[in-house]
Design a protein around this motif. Structure first.
Motif, PDB file in Angstrom:
ATOM      1  N   LYS A  10      33.227 -25.990  -6.599  1.00 43.77           N
ATOM      2  CA  LYS A  10      33.374 -25.132  -7.791  1.00 43.77           C
ATOM      3  C   LYS A  10      32.925 -23.936  -7.671  1.00 43.77           C
ATOM      4  O   LYS A  10      31.878 -23.577  -6.768  1.00 43.77           O
ATOM      5  CB  LYS A  10      32.946 -25.909  -9.126  1.00 43.77           C
ATOM      6  N   ILE A  46      26.574 -25.658  -9.157  1.00 41.13           N
ATOM      7  CA  ILE A  46      27.824 -25.413  -8.944  1.00 41.13           C
ATOM      8  C   ILE A  46      27.906 -24.708  -7.486  1.00 41.13           C
ATOM      9  O   ILE A  46      27.001 -23.863  -7.180  1.00 41.13           O
ATOM     10  CB  ILE A  46      28.306 -24.269 -10.052  1.00 41.13           C
ATOM     11  N   GLU A  49      33.043 -21.504  -3.553  1.00 43.16           N
ATOM     12  CA  GLU A  49      34.288 -21.952  -2.977  1.00 43.16           C
ATOM     13  C   GLU A  49      34.105 -21.640  -1.439  1.00 43.16           C
ATOM     14  O   GLU A  49      34.351 -20.398  -1.016  1.00 43.16           O
ATOM     15  CB  GLU A  49      35.520 -21.371  -3.425  1.00 43.16           C
ATOM     16  N   GLY A  82      41.624 -17.929 -14.704  1.00 43.86           N
ATOM     17  CA  GLY A  82      42.048 -19.225 -14.423  1.00 43.86           C
ATOM     18  C   GLY A  82      42.687 -19.739 -15.876  1.00 43.86           C
ATOM     19  O   GLY A  82      42.704 -19.129 -16.698  1.00 43.86           O
ATOM     20  N   GLN A 171      33.478 -21.875 -16.726  1.00 41.33           N
ATOM     21  CA  GLN A 171      33.620 -23.373 -16.658  1.00 41.33           C
ATOM     22  C   GLN A 171      33.179 -24.068 -17.772  1.00 41.33           C
ATOM     23  O   GLN A 171      33.801 -25.282 -17.795  1.00 41.33           O
ATOM     24  CB  GLN A 171      32.550 -23.713 -15.313  1.00 41.33           C
ATOM     25  N   GLU A 176      38.675 -23.600 -14.898  1.00 40.32           N
ATOM     26  CA  GLU A 176      38.316 -23.416 -13.356  1.00 40.32           C
ATOM     27  C   GLU A 176      38.839 -22.017 -12.867  1.00 40.32           C
ATOM     28  O   GLU A 176      39.554 -21.694 -12.305  1.00 40.32           O
ATOM     29  CB  GLU A 176      38.948 -24.639 -12.678  1.00 40.32           C
ATOM     30  N   GLU A 178      38.945 -18.633 -10.760  1.00 46.49           N
ATOM     31  CA  GLU A 178      39.015 -18.068  -9.207  1.00 46.49           C
ATOM     32  C   GLU A 178      38.522 -16.633  -9.073  1.00 46.49           C
ATOM     33  O   GLU A 178      38.722 -15.836 -10.257  1.00 46.49           O
ATOM     34  CB  GLU A 178      40.441 -18.168  -8.492  1.00 46.49           C
TER      35      GLU A 178
END
Length: 271
Positions: A10, A46, A49, A82, A171, A176, A178
């Motif tokens: 995440k 968290i 990525e 997202g 979140q 979710e 990016e």
């Protein structure tokens, strides 16, 4: 083009905070005014990525400082985006809740091109702005963009805390997100856009190995290239290429100066 990630897990902006703070200002950390319990607690669990954000920000700031006029403002635009799944009533409630948690107040509701939208914005320091755009896609989903922007990164004393909180709160709203980020400033080379871009590439190549130009665009006032960078975790699929970075130089018609823009994985603001 389809956004992808080589890493997993995440998203968080804790790494962004560490990166910018180490590179630019000790006061970035001290001037944030303190993180909320919600943001700091969630950030502990968290994971970025593929650690791509920390690595990307370090590259972006280094390249930006080397390829722009010393002391000139560095504009930074970070976007989290997202999808949200929910019907119209759920979306309206979620949009209002996210705006409130981001400190944006009650969002403005409107119908734009047949889609229900919610917009909200606020300043978080003299040179920073945070905004939310929430638009219905169909009866069961919406697309959400939260943008954090500062006109001068060196003066953005509260950018770190606001950026971290935005990622965490998206979140918490069931999104979710990016990330993509762009940095912009006055190019240190004031020749043609092509000449200025070559100088920018040289500055970037000193910090990153394996960079390879895969696409380009040129007109009378702009020259842009996109690159594959094997070491960067975040990329965009464009044809047969994995594009991880884009640079562009645009000749400003008002004062005839060159403006350089660097984006990861793509530039998402005007050149």
């Amino acid at each position: 083009m389809k956004l992808r990630n080589r890493g997993r897990g995440k998203v968080t902006l804790a790494l962004l905070c560490m990166c910018i703070a180490a590179l630019l200002l000790a006061g970035f950390r001290n001037g944030a005014g303190g993180e909320t319990v919600t943001a700091s607690a969630a950030a502990d669990v968290i994971i970025s990525e593929g650690a791509g954000l920390e690595q990307g920000l370090e590259l972006l700031v280094t390249a930006g400082r080397k390829s722009t006029e010393p002391g000139s403002p560095l504009r930074l635009v970070l976007k989290w985006q997202g999808e949200y799944s929910g019907n119209a009533a759920e979306s309206a409630e979620a949009a209002a809740g996210l705006a409130e948690r981001l400190g944006l107040g009650t969002p403005e509701h409107s119908e734009e091109d047949g889609h229900t939208t919610f917009r909200a914005a606020a300043s978080f320091n003299p040179s920073g702005k945070i905004s939310m755009f929430w638009s219905g896609i169909d009866q069961s989903s919406s697309y959400v963009i939260v943008t954090l922007e500062t006109a001068d990164l060196l003066k953005a004393t509260a950018f770190q805390a606001a950026a971290q909180e935005a990622g965490v709160q998206m979140q918490a709203a069931g999104i979710e997100p990016e990330w993509n980020v762009s940095l912009q400033g006055v190019a240190s080379t004031q020749g043609t856009p092509r000449e200025a871009l070559v100088h920018t590439e040289q500055a970037i190549a000193a910090a990153v190995s394996g960079m390879q130009a895969v696409e380009e665009y040129e007109d009378e006032t702009t020259y842009s290239r996109s690159y594959s960078v094997p070491g960067l975790a975040r990329y965009v699929s464009s044809g047969k290429h994995a594009v991880a970075m884009q640079t562009a130089v645009h000749k400003n018609g008002n004062n005839n100066s060159n403006r350089v823009t660097i984006g990861l994985p793509l530039i998402t603001i005007e050149y």
